[in-house]
Design an enzyme around this catalytic site. Sequence first.
Site, PDB file in Angstrom:
ATOM      1  N   GLU A  47       9.788   3.375  12.147  1.00 63.60           N
ATOM      2  CA  GLU A  47      10.911   3.579  13.044  1.00 63.60           C
ATOM      3  C   GLU A  47      11.406   2.230  13.549  1.00 63.60           C
ATOM      4  O   GLU A  47      10.625   1.437  14.092  1.00 63.60           O
ATOM      5  CB  GLU A  47      10.516   4.426  14.254  1.00 63.60           C
ATOM      6  CG  GLU A  47      10.237   5.882  13.949  1.00 63.60           C
ATOM      7  CD  GLU A  47      10.001   6.686  15.228  1.00 63.60           C
ATOM      8  OE1 GLU A  47      10.314   7.884  15.227  1.00 63.60           O
ATOM      9  OE2 GLU A  47       9.499   6.110  16.224  1.00 63.60           O
ATOM     10  N   CYS A  48      12.690   1.958  13.367  1.00 61.29           N
ATOM     11  CA  CYS A  48      13.348   0.754  13.873  1.00 61.29           C
ATOM     12  C   CYS A  48      12.572  -0.510  13.481  1.00 61.29           C
ATOM     13  O   CYS A  48      12.618  -0.924  12.345  1.00 61.29           O
ATOM     14  CB  CYS A  48      13.545   0.861  15.388  1.00 61.29           C
ATOM     15  SG  CYS A  48      14.827  -0.259  16.018  1.00 61.29           S
ATOM     16  N   GLY A  49      11.848  -1.135  14.421  1.00 55.86           N
ATOM     17  CA  GLY A  49      11.101  -2.341  14.069  1.00 55.86           C
ATOM     18  C   GLY A  49      10.093  -2.095  12.967  1.00 55.86           C
ATOM     19  O   GLY A  49       9.867  -2.956  12.110  1.00 55.86           O
TER      20      GLY A  49
ATOM     21  N   MET B 108      12.026  -2.088   9.794  1.00 55.33           N
ATOM     22  CA  MET B 108      12.366  -3.451   9.401  1.00 55.33           C
ATOM     23  C   MET B 108      11.183  -4.145   8.736  1.00 55.33           C
ATOM     24  O   MET B 108      11.345  -4.872   7.746  1.00 55.33           O
ATOM     25  CB  MET B 108      12.826  -4.231  10.634  1.00 55.33           C
ATOM     26  CG  MET B 108      14.162  -3.750  11.198  1.00 55.33           C
ATOM     27  SD  MET B 108      14.419  -4.215  12.932  1.00 55.33           S
ATOM     28  CE  MET B 108      14.364  -5.998  12.823  1.00 55.33           C
TER      29      MET B 108
ATOM     30  N   THR C 275      13.588   4.865   9.470  1.00 53.07           N
ATOM     31  CA  THR C 275      14.821   5.133  10.199  1.00 53.07           C
ATOM     32  C   THR C 275      15.017   4.061  11.267  1.00 53.07           C
ATOM     33  O   THR C 275      14.053   3.433  11.718  1.00 53.07           O
ATOM     34  CB  THR C 275      14.763   6.501  10.921  1.00 53.07           C
ATOM     35  OG1 THR C 275      13.739   6.453  11.936  1.00 53.07           O
ATOM     36  CG2 THR C 275      14.463   7.629   9.960  1.00 53.07           C
TER      37      THR C 275
END
Length: 436
Positions: free
Chosen positions: A327-329, A332, A427
């Site tokens: 999720e997010c970080g 990434m 995501t």
Amino acid sequence: MAAGLVISAPASGVGKTTLTLALARAWCDSGLTVQCLKSGPDYIDPAFHAAATGRTSVNVDSWAMDRETIARLIGRGADADIVVAEGSMGLFDGVAARGVTGTGATADIAEMMGWPVLLVIDPSGQAQTAAAIAAGLRDFRAGVRLAGVVLNRVASPRHEDLVRRAMMDAGIAVFGALPRHAEITLPKRHLGLVQAEEQAEVSGLIAEAARFVSEHIDLDAVLRSAGAWSSSTPARELKVSPPGQRIALARDAAFSFVYPHMLEAWRVAGAEISPFSPLADEGPDASADVCWLPGGYPELHAGRIAANARFRSALRAFARTRPVHGECGGYMALGTALTDADGARHEMVGLLGLETSFARRRMHLGYRLAELAAPIPGHKAGARLRGHEFHYSTIIAQPDTPLAVVRDATGAVVAETGSRRDNTSGTFFHLIAEDR
């Protein structure tokens, strides 16, 4: 029967969190049991609440959650003497389009529970106008009741007197006034406060805040202003599907943004959580059947993540046979590369083709409703998930198969679709609840 109080303000940055922590600790020190909550999608403040009270704090969200879920989460405070719900942004700030039970505004929770609102007012650069602002908030929405105000950052006794007189003329109770006090200022960074677990001195800061507030605020009067309530909905388990039976969860300063109610729901459903630290060059538990990388601050630790070969190779090996989700970080970090604020490009795990840049900063903020085109751990294809996105990174490349159709709160499609490849998915939004 417990008492409930909502702490809010006209805007962000006025001092809601500091006052919440100070009141909670001061009441705890006096022998009361205090349960804190956070209204809205903030994954940092609940850790501070827990540090102040010794009890886990959770988020309640009127855009993402139904009434039953909110009631169940609030019900955890049924054994407390007082439940304190800290708001987000300004009292009535939410999105334009209504979600499950509201717009995400703090006022939704206040009205739903019938709890009065304690306003934090910063009268810097004004005097009597502060009373006009407070009166406007008091009268803006039927069903939202104002308990009174606490003045924060008053400049002088004369300044305080002017504001107090204006509040009195408007029929608004003033519970206290706080002069500026740098010793209780909580450090901040680009996504909000520096996390509680990163501050060794956090307990001391909260203790000083409690002492300071006790000197300047009538704590008993604030307590008496709270609204009595009883939980009509038992604090039963939340209906959240865990991503697996044994979950390897990345957990350290780079990966820590996970909502407490999600972890609790996974455990209640029978899942085991096995934390590991990518920053300590640890890989996921080999006995786990799924790996979950939450958001956090990988952009601040990109060099260490890139250098930790054991973590990256172990995660790649795990993903060959079992699902991995970020999720997010976390998303990434699962990508090919991350460029930090100084323009240095760092190699990430490489399970996805995503490449992001923190050097090209642009804020992405808002609620998200995603319809999955493919399954992710715990959720089938076609599931509708409600979440929230908040980051400053820019997508340089997102070449893999889109994971979902993602819309903002107005229904507009956004570019941050997430992506998937083999057993790996990710995501940009943080999951709050499944849409039912």
